[in-house]
Motif scaffolding. Structure first.
Motif, PDB file in Angstrom:
ATOM      1  N   GLY A   1       0.814  -1.214   0.000  1.00  0.00           N
ATOM      2  CA  GLY A   1       0.000   0.000   0.000  1.00  0.00           C
ATOM      3  C   GLY A   1       0.848   1.266   0.000  1.00  0.00           C
ATOM      4  N   ASP A   2       0.548   2.193  -0.910  1.00  0.00           N
ATOM      5  CA  ASP A   2       1.337   3.419  -1.047  1.00  0.00           C
ATOM      6  C   ASP A   2       1.437   4.194   0.255  1.00  0.00           C
ATOM      7  N   GLN A   3       0.313   4.291   0.987  1.00  0.00           N
ATOM      8  CA  GLN A   3       0.302   5.119   2.193  1.00  0.00           C
ATOM      9  C   GLN A   3       1.209   4.572   3.286  1.00  0.00           C
ATOM     10  N   TYR A   4       1.539   3.285   3.205  1.00  0.00           N
ATOM     11  CA  TYR A   4       2.405   2.677   4.219  1.00  0.00           C
ATOM     12  C   TYR A   4       3.879   2.722   3.812  1.00  0.00           C
ATOM     13  N   ARG A   5       4.147   3.088   2.568  1.00  0.00           N
ATOM     14  CA  ARG A   5       5.509   3.018   2.052  1.00  0.00           C
ATOM     15  C   ARG A   5       6.104   4.370   1.661  1.00  0.00           C
ATOM     16  N   LYS A   6       5.278   5.244   1.094  1.00  0.00           N
ATOM     17  CA  LYS A   6       5.787   6.492   0.536  1.00  0.00           C
ATOM     18  C   LYS A   6       6.522   7.313   1.590  1.00  0.00           C
ATOM     19  N   ASP A   7       7.763   7.670   1.267  1.00  0.00           N
ATOM     20  CA  ASP A   7       8.637   8.494   2.109  1.00  0.00           C
ATOM     21  C   ASP A   7       9.131   7.776   3.361  1.00  0.00           C
ATOM     22  N   PHE A   8       8.859   6.460   3.507  1.00  0.00           N
ATOM     23  CA  PHE A   8       9.351   5.712   4.663  1.00  0.00           C
ATOM     24  C   PHE A   8      10.556   4.832   4.309  1.00  0.00           C
ATOM     25  N   GLY A   9      10.926   4.767   3.046  1.00  0.00           N
ATOM     26  CA  GLY A   9      11.995   3.869   2.612  1.00  0.00           C
ATOM     27  C   GLY A   9      13.375   4.441   2.861  1.00  0.00           C
ATOM     28  N   PRO A  10      14.419   3.692   2.475  1.00  0.00           N
ATOM     29  CA  PRO A  10      14.314   2.385   1.824  1.00  0.00           C
ATOM     30  C   PRO A  10      13.981   1.265   2.812  1.00  0.00           C
ATOM     31  N   PHE A  11      13.299   0.251   2.298  1.00  0.00           N
ATOM     32  CA  PHE A  11      12.955  -0.898   3.112  1.00  0.00           C
ATOM     33  C   PHE A  11      14.032  -1.969   2.960  1.00  0.00           C
ATOM     34  N   ILE A  12      13.807  -3.132   3.559  1.00  0.00           N
ATOM     35  CA  ILE A  12      14.834  -4.166   3.498  1.00  0.00           C
ATOM     36  C   ILE A  12      14.982  -4.668   2.063  1.00  0.00           C
ATOM     37  N   PRO A  13      16.183  -5.009   1.656  1.00  0.00           N
ATOM     38  CA  PRO A  13      16.405  -5.508   0.290  1.00  0.00           C
ATOM     39  C   PRO A  13      15.919  -6.936   0.148  1.00  0.00           C
ATOM     40  N   GLY A  14      15.812  -7.370  -1.095  1.00  0.00           N
ATOM     41  CA  GLY A  14      15.529  -8.773  -1.369  1.00  0.00           C
ATOM     42  C   GLY A  14      14.061  -9.137  -1.411  1.00  0.00           C
TER      43      GLY A  14
ATOM     44  N   GLY B   1      -8.907  -2.012  -0.461  1.00  0.00           N
ATOM     45  CA  GLY B   1      -8.719  -2.097  -1.905  1.00  0.00           C
ATOM     46  C   GLY B   1      -7.620  -1.173  -2.396  1.00  0.00           C
ATOM     47  N   ARG B   2      -7.129  -1.464  -3.572  1.00  0.00           N
ATOM     48  CA  ARG B   2      -5.978  -0.743  -4.123  1.00  0.00           C
ATOM     49  C   ARG B   2      -6.319   0.693  -4.480  1.00  0.00           C
ATOM     50  N   TYR B   3      -7.621   0.956  -4.695  1.00  0.00           N
ATOM     51  CA  TYR B   3      -8.081   2.319  -4.956  1.00  0.00           C
ATOM     52  C   TYR B   3      -8.921   2.846  -3.791  1.00  0.00           C
ATOM     53  N   GLY B   4      -8.972   2.097  -2.705  1.00  0.00           N
ATOM     54  CA  GLY B   4      -9.774   2.507  -1.555  1.00  0.00           C
ATOM     55  C   GLY B   4     -11.260   2.497  -1.827  1.00  0.00           C
ATOM     56  N   ASN B   5     -11.697   1.716  -2.811  1.00  0.00           N
ATOM     57  CA  ASN B   5     -13.093   1.750  -3.254  1.00  0.00           C
ATOM     58  C   ASN B   5     -13.849   0.450  -2.993  1.00  0.00           C
ATOM     59  N   VAL B   6     -13.333  -0.373  -2.079  1.00  0.00           N
ATOM     60  CA  VAL B   6     -13.978  -1.641  -1.754  1.00  0.00           C
ATOM     61  C   VAL B   6     -14.502  -1.591  -0.324  1.00  0.00           C
ATOM     62  N   ILE B   7     -15.797  -1.804  -0.169  1.00  0.00           N
ATOM     63  CA  ILE B   7     -16.391  -1.880   1.162  1.00  0.00           C
ATOM     64  C   ILE B   7     -16.108  -3.262   1.737  1.00  0.00           C
ATOM     65  N   ARG B   8     -15.600  -3.285   2.960  1.00  0.00           N
ATOM     66  CA  ARG B   8     -15.334  -4.559   3.633  1.00  0.00           C
ATOM     67  C   ARG B   8     -16.534  -4.964   4.492  1.00  0.00           C
ATOM     68  N   PHE B   9     -17.088  -6.115   4.221  1.00  0.00           N
ATOM     69  CA  PHE B   9     -18.144  -6.664   5.048  1.00  0.00           C
ATOM     70  C   PHE B   9     -17.488  -7.724   5.919  1.00  0.00           C
ATOM     71  N   MET B  10     -17.094  -7.346   7.136  1.00  0.00           N
ATOM     72  CA  MET B  10     -16.302  -8.237   8.000  1.00  0.00           C
ATOM     73  C   MET B  10     -16.806  -8.204   9.438  1.00  0.00           C
TER      74      MET B  10
END
Length: 461
Positions: A175-188, A426-435
């Motif tokens: 997910g972009d919101q969890y990664r953008k500007d937080f890198g670099p992450f672990i390699p491999g 969802g990848r576009y934030g457009n999926v309602i979760r019924f959970m």
């Protein structure tokens, strides 16, 4: 399990909105103060609900508004909030032992045995469990264990994956919101396509074709020279993808993933943090495929009202982890262990009656939503298993243009004003979760489904 018994485990008169609008005045006050003292980096951020009380599948805010909670605390409260047997277990344990450090304790051992007994084939009664407090910590530990066990550094995950947000496991999450500007992450870390037939990256027209292409790609990636994938210790996969859009592949896809792992010599990790604890209609979503994982991560619904998560490894693999190499001060705290064992008992008693109910009602919910989709054109797709159902919302069925943030906000607020709590994914934030919680009364499931269709039909698009 009788519906009348389940109805006693939630507030009886939900949904009930008593303020002119939501959030009400007291909730607005607290929502306004929160950012002054608490980071909004938390997942729910500024979600416009304040939780003041909870019971079963229902939640009450500080203004007295009563909601049906179709989120189950983001798939956490498998047996609902404040289940009487859970509360009893907490009361009993608080007078005996709470914190036990990282040492052995009677309940900790009992829980490890119970976990072993409910694992899927390949791990059941042949495993060792390492306890943590969160799914992210479980995945972080799994990464370290894989490297130690295999001597390899690469890990394959999938597009749409969510495996936590720490620096290591966050490398697996996409997910972009969890990664953008937080890198670099672990390699491999290498990512491969996950079957998403509605938006297949290969342009296929069916679920089976999409799965075939994704499986072919993974096989090529792992077992063909010159792909740069030559040191893979594990492939980690959600047997039903959560954050990525509630995608449920057929058994054959996961079987092919497992075969590719075995050919390469990589371990197969099933991430069941969100899909486990009965949510898919089986104790673990991987059981729908018959695949035997080498490692399984769990969390959320096993602990429910208290934090609990862990990594379960096949015994021969666990033997390669050195004693004392991964300390965890608060793991399997006495309260967490007592509650987790109670939750497991509730889920599995009477020949897994509660989980079987989830499988049956999940199909009825999907049918209800698919029927509504025949006249509500913004419903692009309805998919999933059990109480893990995704409703993908689009502006146009032909172009599949996803709902934007404004439209999703209208849906979420429309439901809140009717007394139902829903959250998207969802990848576009457009999926309602019924959970919902697995103990949610059928009348509340029907009510929430009908209100969702009502809100969607009222949108001006």
């Amino acid at each position: 399990m009788k519906e009348s018994d389940l109805e006693k485990l939630s507030y009886p008169d939900a949904p009930k909105i008593i303020t002119e609008s939501v959030p009400g005045p007291e909730s607005l006050k607290q929502l306004g103060e929160a950012p002054e003292f608490e980071s909004m980096a938390r997942g729910a951020g500024r979600f416009p609900v304040v939780y003041d009380e909870g019971f079963g599948a229902t939640v009450k805010d500080p203004d007295g508004n009563l909601y049906i909670d179709i989120t189950a605390g983001v798939a956490v409260n498998s047996v609902g909030r404040l289940h009487p047997r859970v509360v009893e277990a907490i009361h009993k344990q608080t007078g005996k032992l709470m914190h036990s450090s990282d040492c052995s304790s009677s309940l900790r051992l009992d829980l490890a045995k119970k976990i072993s007994g409910i694992m899927p084939a390949g791990l059941k009664d042949n495993c060792i469990t390492f306890f943590t407090q969160s799914g992210s910590s479980a995945l972080e530990s799994a990464i370290k264990f894989v490297r130690k066990i295999t001597g390899r550094s690469q890990i394959v995950a999938f597009h749409g994956a969510y495996h936590g947000v720490h620096c290591g496991c966050g490398s697996l999450t996409t997910g972009d919101q969890y990664r953008k500007d937080f890198g670099p992450f672990i390699p491999g870390v290498i990512h491969a396509p996950y079957p998403y037939a509605y938006r297949c990256c290969f342009g296929t027209k069916s679920q089976e074709q999409c799965e075939d292409m994704c499986a072919n790609y993974l096989e090529y990636l792992l077992n063909t020279p010159y792909t740069g994938v030559d040191d893979v210790g594990a492939v980690i996969i959600e047997a039903q993808q959560g954050e990525g859009g509630y995608l449920a592949p057929n058994p054959e896809f996961l079987q092919r993933v497992k075969a590719s792992c075995e050919k390469h010599g990589a371990l197969f990790i099933a991430d069941e943090v969100q899909s486990g604890a009965g949510r898919s209609g089986k104790m673990w979503a991987i059981e729908h495929s018959g695949v035997e994982p080498d490692i399984l991560t769990f969390g959320k619904g096993i602990g429910g009202d208290v934090p609990m998560a862990g990594v379960t490894l096949r015994k021969d693999l666990a033997e390669k982890i050195e004693d004392g190499s991964q300390p965890n001060t608060f793991a399997a705290n006495g309260i967490s262990a007592a509650v987790s064992m109670t939750n497991i008992d509730i889920l599995t008693e009477n020949d897994n009656a509660l989980i079987k109910r989830v499988a049956e009602l999940g199909e009825l919910i999907k049918d209800r939503l698919k029927e509504g989709a025949q006249k509500i054109k913004c419903i692009g797709d309805v998919r999933g298993r059990g109480f893990m159902i995704g409703i993908e919302l689009v502006k146009d069925r032909e172009t599949k243009e996803p709902f934007d943030a404004d439209l999703m906000g209208q849906v979420i607020m429309g439901m809140l004003n009717k007394g139902v709590i829903l959250v998207p994914c969802g990848r576009y934030g457009n999926v309602i979760r019924f959970m919902p919680s697995l103990t949610t009364p059928k009348k509340y499931l029907d009510k929430a489904s009908d209100l969702l269709l009502e809100v969607l039909e009222s949108l001006d698009i």
